[in-house]
Write a protein that holds these residues in place. Structure first.
Motif, short mmCIF file in Angstrom:
data_model
loop_
_atom_site.label_atom_id
_atom_site.label_comp_id
_atom_site.label_asym_id
_atom_site.label_seq_id
_atom_site.Cartn_x
_atom_site.Cartn_y
_atom_site.Cartn_z
N UNK A 1 -0.16 -16.47 10.56
CA UNK A 1 -1.11 -16.12 11.62
C UNK A 1 -2.27 -17.11 11.68
N UNK A 2 -2.57 -17.75 10.56
CA UNK A 2 -3.56 -18.85 10.55
C UNK A 2 -2.92 -20.09 11.18
N UNK A 3 -1.65 -20.35 10.83
CA UNK A 3 -0.92 -21.48 11.43
C UNK A 3 -0.88 -21.35 12.96
N UNK A 4 -0.74 -20.11 13.44
CA UNK A 4 -0.73 -19.86 14.89
C UNK A 4 -2.04 -20.35 15.52
N UNK A 5 -3.17 -20.11 14.85
CA UNK A 5 -4.47 -20.57 15.35
C UNK A 5 -4.54 -22.10 15.31
N UNK A 6 -4.00 -22.70 14.22
CA UNK A 6 -3.95 -24.17 14.13
C UNK A 6 -3.17 -24.75 15.32
N UNK B 1 -7.90 -12.64 15.62
CA UNK B 1 -8.16 -11.79 14.44
C UNK B 1 -6.84 -11.10 14.11
N UNK B 2 -6.41 -11.19 12.86
CA UNK B 2 -5.05 -10.77 12.54
C UNK B 2 -4.90 -9.25 12.54
N UNK B 3 -3.66 -8.81 12.69
CA UNK B 3 -3.35 -7.39 12.77
C UNK B 3 -3.89 -6.63 11.56
N UNK B 4 -3.82 -7.26 10.37
CA UNK B 4 -4.21 -6.56 9.14
C UNK B 4 -5.71 -6.35 9.09
N UNK B 5 -6.48 -7.36 9.48
CA UNK B 5 -7.94 -7.24 9.53
C UNK B 5 -8.33 -6.13 10.51
N UNK B 6 -7.73 -6.17 11.69
CA UNK B 6 -8.01 -5.17 12.74
C UNK B 6 -7.67 -3.77 12.25
#
Length: 316
Positions: free
Chosen positions: A103-108, A199-204
């Motif tokens: 999910x960080x790679x997706x932002x990259x 913002x990732x699903x887990x944080x949310x």
């Protein structure tokens, strides 16, 4: 003497997310495949218990690649790294495995796409956090501007207000980020917004669960590390939702029992890099002192799983 009664409201979801699970698994599989030591650039996830456990199995944690020998594998942490880091590992012909959360790679990838289309990026994030450093390091210097607060938006000096896009760190407060995003859109009406929330699903999900238990509790304990962004956000969300007392604890030994004196309902959650064993340790500590009832408050179910890199699925 009879123990005083206390209800523990256990937030769900809590604890490990799919990205953390995958990152830990990557280090364990690398140790199985190549033997110890395996070097890890930066804490694989922000949790001392997890890092100490992997260290005991043969992982060596370093801050920079120049601390690693050429002939041992190196794993990059779940937070992501600047492009220069894998480039240097390739130059040195090192075995390197990227444990960056997908999910960080997706932002990259999002940042790269906007850059190729001629847009300057604005990143909502925390200065100095490894994820922010890694994301900014995907693009040439000056191509990503960082904002941490609504106040920062007014001071931005951009190249072309018509050619902007914004991205966010994956572990921020949903509510705070929405305010900053609104300020960006008000100042730069042409700014391109993320197609899906960064913002990732887990944080949310963990923040929603805290909001759900907040009205029922007198105090909130968040199990997590002081350098864990998503854990610190859970404390802030609890306070904003009306918890009179909200505290980050790494382990049961950190609980300030005097602060909980006279309290009858406590909420418990855990950041995305905190293992369930630490949650159970905290529950046991309450059971030692109180006649404890545990109630689960579940606001979502998570079934996300991420595959480990192919190099670890192949035999040595």
């Amino acid at each position: 003497m009879a123990k005083p009664p206390l209800t523990l409201y256990l937030a769900a979801p809590r604890g490990f997310c799919a990205g953390v699970d995958r990152a830990i698994k990557i280090v364990e599989l690398a140790l199985q495949k190549w033997g110890a030591p395996v070097y890890v650039r930066h804490e694989i996830v922000h949790n001392k218990f997890v890092v100490d456990d992997l260290r005991a199995k043969g992982a060596v944690f370093v801050e920079e690649l120049d601390e690693c020998p050429d002939d041992r594998p190196v794993v990059f942490s779940a937070h992501g790294v600047p492009k220069a880091v894998p480039a240097e590992a390739r130059r040195r012909e090192m075995i390197h495995v990227d444990a960056t959360c997908p999910l960080v790679t997706k932002v990259h990838n999002e940042a790269q796409r906007h850059h190729e289309q001629g847009r300057q990026m604005i990143m909502i994030g925390h200065a100095g956090h490894p994820e922010t450093v890694g994301t900014i390091g995907q693009l040439p210097p000056g191509e990503v501007l960082l904002v941490e607060t609504v106040g920062d938006v007014a001071g931005l000096s951009v190249r072309d207000p018509e050619r902007l896009a914004y991205i966010t760190q994956t572990t921020l407060s949903v509510d705070d980020t929405a305010e900053i995003a609104a300020a960006l859109q008000a100042r730069f009406p042409a700014i391109v917004v993320p197609a899906h929330d960064d913002i990732c699903y887990a944080t949310t999900n963990r923040q929603h669960a805290v909001k759900a238990i907040a009205p029922r509790i007198d105090a909130l304990l968040v199990i997590g590390a002081p350098n864990s962004s998503n854990s610190k956000r859970l404390v802030e969300v609890g306070r904003a939702a009306g918890c009179g007392y909200a505290q980050l604890v790494q382990r049961a030994a950190d609980i300030d029992w005097r602060a909980l004196d006279g309290i009858r309902a406590v909420g418990i959650t855990a950041g995305a890099s905190a293992p369930e064993v630490l949650v159970n340790e905290v529950i046991d500590a309450f059971r030692d002192r109180y006649d404890t009832t545990v109630e689960l408050v579940e606001t979502a179910q998570e079934s996300v799983e991420f595959k480990v890199p192919r190099v670890l699925r192949e035999p040595a």
